[in-house]
Design a protein around this motif. Structure first.
Motif, PDB file in Angstrom:
ATOM      1  N   THR A 116     -23.496  76.601  11.954  1.00 55.32           N
ATOM      2  CA  THR A 116     -24.043  75.956  13.260  1.00 55.32           C
ATOM      3  C   THR A 116     -24.627  76.847  14.448  1.00 55.32           C
ATOM      4  OG1 THR A 116     -21.821  75.653  12.640  1.00 55.32           O
ATOM      5  CG2 THR A 116     -22.433  75.933  15.010  1.00 55.32           C
ATOM      6  N   LEU A 117     -24.736  78.840  13.378  1.00 54.30           N
ATOM      7  CA  LEU A 117     -25.599  79.053  14.118  1.00 54.30           C
ATOM      8  C   LEU A 117     -27.475  79.340  14.409  1.00 54.30           C
ATOM      9  CD1 LEU A 117     -25.969  81.736  16.150  1.00 54.30           C
ATOM     10  CD2 LEU A 117     -26.473  82.852  13.905  1.00 54.30           C
ATOM     11  N   GLY A 118     -27.748  79.033  12.953  1.00 53.35           N
ATOM     12  CA  GLY A 118     -29.014  77.737  12.513  1.00 53.35           C
ATOM     13  C   GLY A 118     -29.882  76.705  13.543  1.00 53.35           C
ATOM     14  N   LEU A 119     -28.603  75.928  13.793  1.00 56.53           N
ATOM     15  CA  LEU A 119     -28.768  74.728  14.229  1.00 56.53           C
ATOM     16  C   LEU A 119     -28.933  75.534  15.680  1.00 56.53           C
ATOM     17  CD1 LEU A 119     -28.889  71.739  14.666  1.00 56.53           C
ATOM     18  CD2 LEU A 119     -26.326  71.457  14.488  1.00 56.53           C
ATOM     19  N   ALA A 120     -27.731  75.889  16.634  1.00 55.90           N
ATOM     20  CA  ALA A 120     -27.934  76.631  17.658  1.00 55.90           C
ATOM     21  C   ALA A 120     -29.272  77.126  18.384  1.00 55.90           C
ATOM     22  CB  ALA A 120     -26.754  77.215  18.049  1.00 55.90           C
ATOM     23  N   ILE A 121     -29.741  77.892  17.667  1.00 57.68           N
ATOM     24  CA  ILE A 121     -31.032  78.540  17.187  1.00 57.68           C
ATOM     25  C   ILE A 121     -32.407  77.723  17.713  1.00 57.68           C
ATOM     26  CG2 ILE A 121     -32.930  79.898  16.279  1.00 57.68           C
ATOM     27  CD1 ILE A 121     -30.216  81.696  15.458  1.00 57.68           C
ATOM     28  N   LEU A 122     -32.322  76.285  17.193  1.00 60.63           N
ATOM     29  CA  LEU A 122     -33.173  75.678  16.490  1.00 60.63           C
ATOM     30  C   LEU A 122     -32.999  74.520  17.638  1.00 60.63           C
ATOM     31  CD1 LEU A 122     -34.885  73.681  15.059  1.00 60.63           C
ATOM     32  CD2 LEU A 122     -33.392  72.885  14.191  1.00 60.63           C
ATOM     33  N   VAL A 123     -31.551  74.449  17.831  1.00 60.08           N
ATOM     34  CA  VAL A 123     -31.796  73.540  19.743  1.00 60.08           C
ATOM     35  C   VAL A 123     -32.365  74.325  20.821  1.00 60.08           C
ATOM     36  CG1 VAL A 123     -30.298  73.120  21.376  1.00 60.08           C
ATOM     37  CG2 VAL A 123     -30.055  72.215  18.975  1.00 60.08           C
ATOM     38  N   ALA A 124     -32.127  75.918  20.695  1.00 59.82           N
ATOM     39  CA  ALA A 124     -32.134  76.437  21.987  1.00 59.82           C
ATOM     40  C   ALA A 124     -33.636  76.950  22.102  1.00 59.82           C
ATOM     41  CB  ALA A 124     -31.857  78.227  21.784  1.00 59.82           C
ATOM     42  N   LEU A 125     -34.190  76.943  20.803  1.00 66.62           N
ATOM     43  CA  LEU A 125     -35.994  77.171  20.912  1.00 66.62           C
ATOM     44  C   LEU A 125     -36.528  75.689  21.330  1.00 66.62           C
ATOM     45  CD1 LEU A 125     -36.261  78.861  17.563  1.00 66.62           C
ATOM     46  CD2 LEU A 125     -36.755  79.585  19.769  1.00 66.62           C
ATOM     47  N   VAL A 126     -36.198  74.995  20.983  1.00 70.43           N
ATOM     48  CA  VAL A 126     -36.384  73.184  21.371  1.00 70.43           C
ATOM     49  C   VAL A 126     -36.283  73.332  22.785  1.00 70.43           C
ATOM     50  CG1 VAL A 126     -35.910  70.557  21.357  1.00 70.43           C
ATOM     51  CG2 VAL A 126     -36.013  71.951  19.374  1.00 70.43           C
ATOM     52  N   LEU A 127     -35.433  73.929  23.667  1.00 69.58           N
ATOM     53  CA  LEU A 127     -35.293  74.341  25.088  1.00 69.58           C
ATOM     54  C   LEU A 127     -35.859  74.556  25.913  1.00 69.58           C
ATOM     55  CD1 LEU A 127     -31.435  73.196  25.755  1.00 69.58           C
ATOM     56  CD2 LEU A 127     -33.316  71.709  25.963  1.00 69.58           C
ATOM     57  N   ARG A 128     -36.551  75.535  25.257  1.00 71.68           N
ATOM     58  CA  ARG A 128     -37.387  77.373  26.056  1.00 71.68           C
ATOM     59  C   ARG A 128     -38.079  76.047  26.590  1.00 71.68           C
ATOM     60  NH1 ARG A 128     -37.707  82.799  23.919  1.00 71.68           N
ATOM     61  NH2 ARG A 128     -38.072  82.907  25.906  1.00 71.68           N
ATOM     62  N   PRO A 129     -39.237  75.482  26.112  1.00 68.57           N
ATOM     63  CA  PRO A 129     -40.269  75.176  26.709  1.00 68.57           C
ATOM     64  C   PRO A 129     -40.045  74.281  27.790  1.00 68.57           C
ATOM     65  CG  PRO A 129     -40.643  74.292  24.173  1.00 68.57           C
ATOM     66  CD  PRO A 129     -39.419  75.062  24.522  1.00 68.57           C
ATOM     67  N   VAL A 130     -39.593  72.954  27.273  1.00 70.97           N
ATOM     68  CA  VAL A 130     -38.134  72.533  29.236  1.00 70.97           C
ATOM     69  C   VAL A 130     -37.437  73.064  30.285  1.00 70.97           C
ATOM     70  CG1 VAL A 130     -37.010  70.870  29.595  1.00 70.97           C
ATOM     71  CG2 VAL A 130     -37.648  70.646  27.211  1.00 70.97           C
ATOM     72  N   LEU A 131     -36.871  73.996  29.925  1.00 70.33           N
ATOM     73  CA  LEU A 131     -36.642  75.267  30.435  1.00 70.33           C
ATOM     74  C   LEU A 131     -37.623  76.312  31.647  1.00 70.33           C
ATOM     75  CD1 LEU A 131     -33.270  76.256  28.569  1.00 70.33           C
ATOM     76  CD2 LEU A 131     -33.190  74.656  31.040  1.00 70.33           C
TER      77      LEU A 131
END
Length: 67
Positions: free
Chosen positions: A21-36
């Motif tokens: 779950t932590l790995g998936l959350a990190i992946l989602v956060a990394l995808v969102l960083r450029p958008v943010l």
């Protein structure tokens, strides 16, 4: 009824479900960083690092609840 949690086994080593779950959350956060960064997320807060950390915790909690 108690939910069943399945351990991930890699090379004979059992890994707790929270690590997946932590790995998936990190992946989602990394995808969102450029958008943010593109929408100026950091300019909305006095401490952007803390805001991003809070967002990560919210993502992690949402994934935990949904799985």
């Amino acid at each position: 009824m108690t939910p069943r949690f399945y351990d991930l086994v890699i090379g004979g080593v059992m890994i707790a479900p929270i690590v997946r779950t932590l790995g998936l959350a990190i992946l989602v956060a990394l995808v969102l960083r450029p958008v943010l960064a593109r929408i100026g997320f950091g300019h909305w807060f006095s401490n952007p690092s803390l805001a991003e950390c809070g967002l990560f915790v919210a993502i992690f909690a949402l994934i935990t609840i949904l799985t």
